[in-house]
Design a protein around this motif. Structure first.
Motif, PDB file in Angstrom:
ATOM      1  N   VAL A  55       0.851  -1.198   0.000  1.00 58.37           N
ATOM      2  CA  VAL A  55       0.000   0.000   0.000  1.00 58.37           C
ATOM      3  C   VAL A  55       0.885   1.246   0.000  1.00 58.37           C
ATOM      4  CG1 VAL A  55      -1.648   1.357   1.373  1.00 58.37           C
ATOM      5  CG2 VAL A  55      -1.969  -1.122   1.118  1.00 58.37           C
ATOM      6  N   LEU A  56       1.888   1.255   0.878  1.00 55.33           N
ATOM      7  CA  LEU A  56       2.780   2.422   0.957  1.00 55.33           C
ATOM      8  C   LEU A  56       3.478   2.671  -0.372  1.00 55.33           C
ATOM      9  CD1 LEU A  56       4.335   1.721   4.478  1.00 55.33           C
ATOM     10  CD2 LEU A  56       2.695   3.525   3.918  1.00 55.33           C
ATOM     11  N   LYS A  57       3.965   1.593  -0.993  1.00 60.38           N
ATOM     12  CA  LYS A  57       4.666   1.746  -2.279  1.00 60.38           C
ATOM     13  C   LYS A  57       3.751   2.393  -3.315  1.00 60.38           C
ATOM     14  CE  LYS A  57       7.779  -2.244  -2.080  1.00 60.38           C
ATOM     15  NZ  LYS A  57       8.031  -3.583  -2.633  1.00 60.38           N
ATOM     16  N   ARG A  58       2.503   1.949  -3.331  1.00 59.84           N
ATOM     17  CA  ARG A  58       1.565   2.483  -4.329  1.00 59.84           C
ATOM     18  C   ARG A  58       1.200   3.937  -4.032  1.00 59.84           C
ATOM     19  NH1 ARG A  58       2.224  -2.328  -4.538  1.00 59.84           N
ATOM     20  NH2 ARG A  58       1.760  -3.636  -6.352  1.00 59.84           N
ATOM     21  N   LEU A  59       1.133   4.276  -2.750  1.00 64.86           N
ATOM     22  CA  LEU A  59       0.748   5.651  -2.403  1.00 64.86           C
ATOM     23  C   LEU A  59       1.896   6.631  -2.586  1.00 64.86           C
ATOM     24  CD1 LEU A  59      -1.616   5.109   0.636  1.00 64.86           C
ATOM     25  CD2 LEU A  59      -2.224   5.815  -1.678  1.00 64.86           C
ATOM     26  N   GLN A  60       3.106   6.123  -2.687  1.00 61.28           N
ATOM     27  CA  GLN A  60       4.236   7.028  -2.924  1.00 61.28           C
ATOM     28  C   GLN A  60       4.015   7.817  -4.224  1.00 61.28           C
ATOM     29  OE1 GLN A  60       8.043   5.647  -4.190  1.00 61.28           O
ATOM     30  NE2 GLN A  60       9.139   6.880  -2.684  1.00 61.28           N
ATOM     31  N   ALA A  61       3.401   7.164  -5.185  1.00 61.97           N
ATOM     32  CA  ALA A  61       3.164   7.826  -6.471  1.00 61.97           C
ATOM     33  C   ALA A  61       2.175   8.979  -6.362  1.00 61.97           C
ATOM     34  CB  ALA A  61       2.654   6.803  -7.483  1.00 61.97           C
ATOM     35  N   PHE A  62       1.393   8.998  -5.261  1.00 55.23           N
ATOM     36  CA  PHE A  62       0.420  10.084  -5.068  1.00 55.23           C
ATOM     37  C   PHE A  62       0.995  11.238  -4.238  1.00 55.23           C
ATOM     38  CE2 PHE A  62      -2.255   6.514  -6.184  1.00 55.23           C
ATOM     39  CZ  PHE A  62      -3.237   7.080  -6.967  1.00 55.23           C
ATOM     40  N   CYS A 113       2.007  11.300  -1.141  1.00 58.35           N
ATOM     41  CA  CYS A 113       1.538  11.374   0.253  1.00 58.35           C
ATOM     42  C   CYS A 113       2.757  11.324   1.175  1.00 58.35           C
ATOM     43  CB  CYS A 113       0.645  10.171   0.575  1.00 58.35           C
ATOM     44  SG  CYS A 113      -0.819  10.072  -0.454  1.00 58.35           S
ATOM     45  N   GLU A 114       2.555  11.741   2.436  1.00 56.25           N
ATOM     46  CA  GLU A 114       3.606  11.566   3.448  1.00 56.25           C
ATOM     47  C   GLU A 114       3.337  10.212   4.116  1.00 56.25           C
ATOM     48  OE1 GLU A 114       4.449  15.093   5.982  1.00 56.25           O
ATOM     49  OE2 GLU A 114       4.542  13.612   7.581  1.00 56.25           O
ATOM     50  N   LEU A 115       4.302   9.310   4.075  1.00 60.04           N
ATOM     51  CA  LEU A 115       4.028   7.909   4.413  1.00 60.04           C
ATOM     52  C   LEU A 115       4.583   7.514   5.778  1.00 60.04           C
ATOM     53  CD1 LEU A 115       4.809   6.397   0.895  1.00 60.04           C
ATOM     54  CD2 LEU A 115       2.585   7.042   1.844  1.00 60.04           C
ATOM     55  N   HIS A 116       3.724   6.903   6.597  1.00 59.13           N
ATOM     56  CA  HIS A 116       4.087   6.498   7.962  1.00 59.13           C
ATOM     57  C   HIS A 116       3.683   5.042   8.173  1.00 59.13           C
ATOM     58  CE1 HIS A 116       4.548  10.748   9.490  1.00 59.13           C
ATOM     59  NE2 HIS A 116       3.896  10.941   8.342  1.00 59.13           N
ATOM     60  N   TYR A 117       4.391   4.360   9.090  1.00 56.32           N
ATOM     61  CA  TYR A 117       3.985   2.999   9.427  1.00 56.32           C
ATOM     62  C   TYR A 117       4.422   2.638  10.833  1.00 56.32           C
ATOM     63  CZ  TYR A 117       8.637   0.760   9.207  1.00 56.32           C
ATOM     64  OH  TYR A 117       9.930   0.377   9.459  1.00 56.32           O
ATOM     65  N   THR A 118       3.737   1.625  11.365  1.00 52.47           N
ATOM     66  CA  THR A 118       4.183   1.001  12.602  1.00 52.47           C
ATOM     67  C   THR A 118       4.100  -0.499  12.381  1.00 52.47           C
ATOM     68  OG1 THR A 118       3.750   0.773  14.966  1.00 52.47           O
ATOM     69  CG2 THR A 118       1.843   1.060  13.572  1.00 52.47           C
ATOM     70  N   ARG A 169      10.424  -3.834  12.472  1.00 54.33           N
ATOM     71  CA  ARG A 169      10.763  -2.647  11.691  1.00 54.33           C
ATOM     72  C   ARG A 169      11.334  -3.061  10.341  1.00 54.33           C
ATOM     73  NH1 ARG A 169      13.729   2.910  13.786  1.00 54.33           N
ATOM     74  NH2 ARG A 169      13.560   3.954  11.750  1.00 54.33           N
ATOM     75  N   LEU A 170      10.997  -2.306   9.299  1.00 54.02           N
ATOM     76  CA  LEU A 170      11.508  -2.600   7.950  1.00 54.02           C
ATOM     77  C   LEU A 170      13.001  -2.262   7.881  1.00 54.02           C
ATOM     78  CD1 LEU A 170       8.554  -1.020   5.930  1.00 54.02           C
ATOM     79  CD2 LEU A 170       9.158  -3.460   5.959  1.00 54.02           C
ATOM     80  N   PRO A 171      13.721  -2.888   6.933  1.00 53.51           N
ATOM     81  CA  PRO A 171      15.132  -2.535   6.765  1.00 53.51           C
ATOM     82  C   PRO A 171      15.289  -1.045   6.430  1.00 53.51           C
ATOM     83  CG  PRO A 171      14.563  -4.491   5.497  1.00 53.51           C
ATOM     84  CD  PRO A 171      13.282  -3.948   6.026  1.00 53.51           C
ATOM     85  N   ARG A 172      16.396  -0.455   6.893  1.00 50.07           N
ATOM     86  CA  ARG A 172      16.639   0.971   6.672  1.00 50.07           C
ATOM     87  C   ARG A 172      16.580   1.356   5.191  1.00 50.07           C
ATOM     88  NH1 ARG A 172      18.226   3.666  11.452  1.00 50.07           N
ATOM     89  NH2 ARG A 172      16.846   2.404  12.665  1.00 50.07           N
ATOM     90  N   ASP A 173      17.134   0.490   4.320  1.00 45.05           N
ATOM     91  CA  ASP A 173      17.155   0.864   2.898  1.00 45.05           C
ATOM     92  C   ASP A 173      15.737   0.948   2.327  1.00 45.05           C
ATOM     93  OD1 ASP A 173      17.064  -1.923   3.228  1.00 45.05           O
ATOM     94  OD2 ASP A 173      17.740  -2.255   1.177  1.00 45.05           O
ATOM     95  N   VAL A 174      14.829   0.126   2.855  1.00 43.17           N
ATOM     96  CA  VAL A 174      13.428   0.191   2.379  1.00 43.17           C
ATOM     97  C   VAL A 174      12.795   1.492   2.878  1.00 43.17           C
ATOM     98  CG1 VAL A 174      11.160  -0.919   2.477  1.00 43.17           C
ATOM     99  CG2 VAL A 174      13.235  -2.320   2.305  1.00 43.17           C
ATOM    100  N   GLU A 175      13.037   1.808   4.148  1.00 42.69           N
ATOM    101  CA  GLU A 175      12.494   3.067   4.692  1.00 42.69           C
ATOM    102  C   GLU A 175      12.983   4.261   3.868  1.00 42.69           C
ATOM    103  OE1 GLU A 175      13.418   3.530   8.812  1.00 42.69           O
ATOM    104  OE2 GLU A 175      11.986   1.998   9.452  1.00 42.69           O
ATOM    105  N   GLU A 176      14.283   4.228   3.537  1.00 47.97           N
ATOM    106  CA  GLU A 176      14.851   5.377   2.803  1.00 47.97           C
ATOM    107  C   GLU A 176      14.310   5.434   1.378  1.00 47.97           C
ATOM    108  OE1 GLU A 176      19.080   5.042   3.316  1.00 47.97           O
ATOM    109  OE2 GLU A 176      18.907   5.468   5.467  1.00 47.97           O
ATOM    110  N   LYS A 177      14.211   4.269   0.735  1.00 47.74           N
ATOM    111  CA  LYS A 177      13.758   4.239  -0.667  1.00 47.74           C
ATOM    112  C   LYS A 177      12.348   4.835  -0.821  1.00 47.74           C
ATOM    113  CE  LYS A 177      13.204   1.156  -4.581  1.00 47.74           C
ATOM    114  NZ  LYS A 177      13.180  -0.211  -5.063  1.00 47.74           N
ATOM    115  N   TYR A 178      11.461   4.512   0.160  1.00 50.16           N
ATOM    116  CA  TYR A 178      10.077   4.986   0.041  1.00 50.16           C
ATOM    117  C   TYR A 178       9.768   6.151   0.985  1.00 50.16           C
ATOM    118  CZ  TYR A 178       9.745   0.766  -2.682  1.00 50.16           C
ATOM    119  OH  TYR A 178       9.969  -0.189  -3.628  1.00 50.16           O
TER     120      TYR A 178
END
Ligand code: NAD
Length: 358
Positions: free
Chosen positions: A173-180, A182-187, A191-200
């Motif tokens: 969902v977050l990946k798809r909303l990046q194209a819109f 949006c400011e993306l947050h998660y809990t 925790r996701l890997p740092r490189d994934v957090e940075e990429k999106y």
């Protein structure tokens, strides 16, 4: 994660498989292996066909969309039962605590429909925020009421969107909303890997109750288990920013149904959508059918024809492994040998959440 890989399939992808007549495309395979297949939707109420068949069934296959609730009493009444297989994702319709105690293995076809659901979540976020459903109804009613259509319609560009859990669905969902934009947050408890957090460009929160205080849109993407049952309740709803849109395609029982209905009436929530209810099917007078500003569907997001081909193939892969004496993929394991295992150990907690299904 790769898609299911049974030795072969006896259906054409795109056929309707997830229904009584479709039989998940499994009859030939099961009968060729010398077993019998009983397919029924008579699964609710004392003495129903499911309860009769449980007296000598070895495997129960159920779709979460129209679940066969396997309560402790039902598990106790099934002396030959070896395994419960979920044709989909989410095995909370099985009393997992009882399955562990009775040594019944539980498995599901992890990732078979995660992207299908993520698409539904994005569709429902957009339809709530842009006020799509009321606008559609003005056209059906013969109107052209521009002001009525747009008085609650916004752009999601720039909105803060938070997902509770960023597993396969939440992250998609977050990946798809990046194209819109949006400011993306998660809990998430992982925790996701740092490189994934940075990429999106994802903002991580340790505590979901802290996250929802500033979100415009919240989406629930965690499994139902004792830690998450009724996580949205009379107290926790107070953490939400006034006017939040909430989309829940994870499980209906994550929310107290009356708290959601009240939050829509008093403006705590601006809209609620999803496709999951409790119990399923919900009664005709379930409050979510009539509450204001909702965009609910029946439980369909994970059972598109595209998804059906994958979960039917995945059920066959699981059965082939059981019958060939091989261990199923760890991602498919929820309970194995009396304990949470694989995806179950990663995403669930011990205990039971089926109470109230009858
Ligand atoms: P997943 O296992 O990939 O991800 C689940 C995530 O939830 C994991 O990252 C886990 O760490 C996190 N989690 C678990 N408990 C948590 C907690 N208490 N707090 C925070 N995070 C927590 O599963 P997925 O494929 O993303 O599916 C998630 C859920 O969505 C399923 O369990 C199911 O209930 C639901 N689902 C619904 C449909 C549908 O058709 N509506 C289809 C598929 C799945």
């Amino acid at each position: 994660m790769s898609t299911p890989s049974p030795s072969s399939i006896d259906f054409r992808p795109g056929e309707l498989l997830g229904c009584i007549s479709g039989e998940l495309g499994l009859r030939k395979f099961i009968e060729d292996r010398g077993h019998s297949l009983i397919v029924t939707s008579e699964k609710d109420g004392a003495g129903c066909q499911l309860e009769e068949e449980l007296q000598d069934a070895h495997y129960v296959i159920s779709q979460p969309f129209y679940p066969a609730y396997l309560t402790r009493e039902r598990i106790a009444s099934a002396p030959n039962l070896k395994a419960a297989i979920t044709a989909g994702i989410g095995s909370d319709h099985v009393d997992l605590q009882a399955a562990m105690e009775y040594n019944i293995d539980v498995s599901e076809v992890t990732f078979c429909n995660s992207i299908s659901v993520a698409e539904h979540v994005v569709m429902q976020i957009l339809s709530l925020v842009r006020n799509y459903i009321p606008s559609y109804h003005w056209i059906k009613k013969g109107g052209w009421n521009i002001a009525d259509c747009v008085e609650r319609s916004y752009d999601i560009e720039g909105m803060k969107v938070g997902t509770v859990a960023a597993g396969r669905i939440g992250l998609a969902v977050l990946k798809r909303l990046q194209a819109f934009d949006c400011e993306l947050h998660y809990t998430d408890r992982h925790r996701l890997p740092r490189d994934v957090e940075e990429k999106y460009n994802l903002h991580y929160w340790e505590d979901w109750k802290g996250m929802v205080q500033t979100m415009d849109v919240v989406t629930l993407n965690c499994p139902l288990h004792p830690e998450t049952e009724h996580m949205i309740n009379t107290e926790s709803i107070k953490n939400f920013k006034r006017g939040t849109y909430l989309v829940n395609t994870a499980r209906g029982k994550l929310c107290d149904k009356d708290v959601i209905a009240q939050a829509l009436k008093d403006g705590t929530l601006a809209g609620y959508a999803g496709d999951v209810w409790f119990p399923q099917p919900p009664p005709a007078d379930h409050v979510w059918r009539s509450m204001p500003w909702h965009g609910m569907t029946p439980h369909v997001s994970g059972t598109s024809l595209s998804a059906q081909a994958r979960y039917a193939a995945g059920v066959r892969e699981i059965l082939e492994h059981y019958w060939d004496g091989k261990e199923i993929r760890s991602e498919y394991q929820i309970v194995t040998n009396g304990a949470l295992a694989g995806a179950g150990a990663h995403s669930y907690s011990e205990g039971n959440t089926t109470t109230g299904c009858d």
